[in-house]
Scaffold this active site. Structure first.
Site, PDB file in Angstrom:
ATOM      1  CE  LYS A 189       1.675 -18.035  -1.717  1.00  0.00           C
ATOM      2  NZ  LYS A 189       0.285 -18.955  -1.933  1.00  0.00           N
TER       3      LYS A 189
ATOM      4  CE1 TYR B  73      -3.364  -2.715   0.688  1.00  0.00           C
ATOM      5  CE2 TYR B  73      -4.638  -0.563   1.036  1.00  0.00           C
ATOM      6  CZ  TYR B  73      -4.503  -1.947   0.835  1.00  0.00           C
ATOM      7  OH  TYR B  73      -5.987  -2.376   0.601  1.00  0.00           O
TER       8      TYR B  73
ATOM      9  CG  ASP C  42     -13.564  -6.588   2.863  1.00  0.00           C
ATOM     10  OD1 ASP C  42     -13.490  -5.901   3.939  1.00  0.00           O
ATOM     11  OD2 ASP C  42     -14.224  -6.343   1.824  1.00  0.00           O
TER      12      ASP C  42
ATOM     13  CG  ASP D 279      -2.836 -20.210  -0.563  1.00  0.00           C
ATOM     14  OD1 ASP D 279      -1.940 -20.200   0.544  1.00  0.00           O
ATOM     15  OD2 ASP D 279      -2.407 -20.947  -1.453  1.00  0.00           O
TER      16      ASP D 279
ATOM     17  CG  ASP E  77      -8.082  -4.554   1.805  1.00  0.00           C
ATOM     18  OD1 ASP E  77      -8.916  -4.007   2.497  1.00  0.00           O
ATOM     19  OD2 ASP E  77      -7.983  -4.616   0.551  1.00  0.00           O
TER      20      ASP E  77
HETATM   21  C1  IPM Z   1     -10.174  -0.926   4.023  1.00  0.00           C
HETATM   22  C2  IPM Z   1     -10.653  -0.304   2.720  1.00  0.00           C
HETATM   23  C3  IPM Z   1      -9.415   0.406   2.302  1.00  0.00           C
HETATM   24  C4  IPM Z   1      -8.174  -0.315   2.081  1.00  0.00           C
HETATM   25  C5  IPM Z   1      -9.557   1.397   0.876  1.00  0.00           C
HETATM   26  C6  IPM Z   1     -10.841   1.863   0.877  1.00  0.00           C
HETATM   27  C7  IPM Z   1      -8.231   2.356   0.667  1.00  0.00           C
HETATM   28  O1  IPM Z   1     -10.763  -1.362   1.793  1.00  0.00           O
HETATM   29  O2  IPM Z   1     -10.225  -0.165   4.871  1.00  0.00           O
HETATM   30  O3  IPM Z   1     -10.070  -2.068   4.151  1.00  0.00           O
HETATM   31  O4  IPM Z   1      -7.789  -1.080   1.194  1.00  0.00           O
HETATM   32  O5  IPM Z   1      -7.533  -0.459   3.170  1.00  0.00           O
HETATM   33 MG    MG Z   2     -10.925  -3.337   2.559  1.00  0.00          MG
END
Ligand code: IPM
Ligand code: MG
Length: 353
Positions: free
Chosen positions: A187, A142, A247, A219, A243
């Site tokens: 990884k 990032y 999710d 993975d 990230d």
């Molecule tokens: C998160 C989001 C952010 C990230 C984006 C919006 C930059 O997906 O906070 O997880 O990738 O970190």
């Molecule tokens: Mg995210």
């Protein structure tokens, strides 16, 4: 006590949900005799519209001067076509990097009242789910060098040993306060950064003999999260893996509209935000679920202000509100009472004791 909070509502439903979180904070203030002062700052798409930049210098400076930051959400289709250098997401990265918030905590838990929203078989989540994802937030791909030419591009993933060490220490400390089980995700069969990561985590582990540590390739970790999520307690991983896995972990609970997050560094300062996005389609319509933001404020009280009783009171108020059958549309189920954003905030505030 007196606390200064920088408030960044941002875009879409951001202002709707932040308003309710402040309502709950004000109730905490009056119940427990604290004083919270708020300074509203611009970031994201609204900042692009007003100043031309997603993160105005003034916002970063004032955020730095506050005791903590509460953020709603940034971004939306309106700004999809702006140049990448000034996209609303840049505001998030600028705040994370500029404030040095290297440690991102993303709890993924199953609310028993919402268990039917969990997409996994009930037998797989029996007794609940409670995973803490610890994501490294200011390093890796990032923040590495990147470049684009007409027909090629690259993004560099780099980590220093110190960057890995400090996030590992945070993760072990958290594991010690929970069930003393830590999974480090990398990884290392491919990436040099991951080999450094694994060796460093192993080194830090020597100071935490009571924590059971295991390593998983990313993975495999992604697969295990849906195969048997109950095997996880604390997960620590680098920025991009975190990230993606956070999710996934949040979706496994079925409560994505319910989950808070904290971004921390070495001292008590932190930035708190819901993990969901700006949901521009329902912005300003009194439809958004403010609970993730309200729970983010609870994390703020716990981690930045060392007010665990007040944090517990908010979490209990949210749970009591769910027990009363009060639901916004995203978590609505049969027999419950459908309410809007403001009424949900009112209900939680009323339940703060
Ligand atoms: C998160 C989001 C952010 C990230 C984006 C919006 C930059 O997906 O906070 O997880 O990738 O970190
Ligand atoms: Mg995210």
């Amino acid at each position: 006590m007196d606390f200064k909070i920088a408030v960044i509502p941002g875009d879409g439903i951001g202002p709707d949900i932040v308003r309710e979180a402040l309502k709950v904070l004000d109730k905490v203030a009056s119940c427990y005799g604290h004083h919270f002062s708020y300074e509203t700052l611009l970031a994201g798409g609204v900042a692009i519209d007003e100043t031309g930049a997603p993160l105005p210098e003034e916002t970063l400076e004032k955020a730095k001067a506050a005791d903590s930051v509460l953020l709603g959400a940034v971004g939306g289709p309106k700004w999809d076509d702006v140049p990448s250098a000034i996209r609303p997401e840049k505001a998030l990265l600028g705040l994370r990097g500029g404030l040095g918030l290297f440690c991102n905590l993303r709890p993924a838990m199953l609310f028993p009242q919402l268990a039917s929203a969990c997409p996994l078989k009930p037998s797989m989540v029996e007794g609940g789910l409670d995973i803490m994802v610890v994501r490294e937030l200011t390093g890796g791909i990032y923040f590495g060098k990147r470049e684009r030419t007409a027909d090629s591009a690259y993004d560099v993933m780099a980590y220093s040993k110190e960057e890995v060490r400090r996030i590992a220490v945070k993760a072990f400390d958290i594991a010690m306060k929970r069930n003393r089980k830590l999974t480090s995700v990398d990884k290392a069969n491919i990436l040099e950064t991951s080999r450094l990561w694994r060796a460093t985590v192993d080194e830090v582990a020597k100071n935490y003999p009571e924590v059971a540590l295991n390593h998983l390739y990313v993975d495999n970790a992604a697969m295990q999260l849906v195969r048997n999520p109950k095997q996880f307690d604390v997960i620590v991983t680098e920025n991009m893996f975190g990230d993606i896995l956070s999710d996934e972990a949040s979706m496994v609970t079925g409560s994505i509209g319910m989950l808070p997050s904290a971004s921390l560094r070495g001292d008590s300062f932190g930035m708190y935000e819901p993990i969901h996005g700006s949901a521009p389609d329902i912005a300003g319509q009194d439809k958004a679920n403010p609970l993730a933001t309200i729970l983010s404020v609870a994390m703020m009280l716990r981690y930045s202000f060392s007010l665990p009783a007040e944090a517990d009171a908010i979490e209990k108020a949210v749970s009591d509100t769910l027990d009363q059958g009060i639901r916004t549309a995203d978590i609505m189920s049969e027999g419950c009472t459908l309410v809007g954003t403001a009424a949900m905030g009112d209900a939680v505030a009323a339940n703060v004791r």
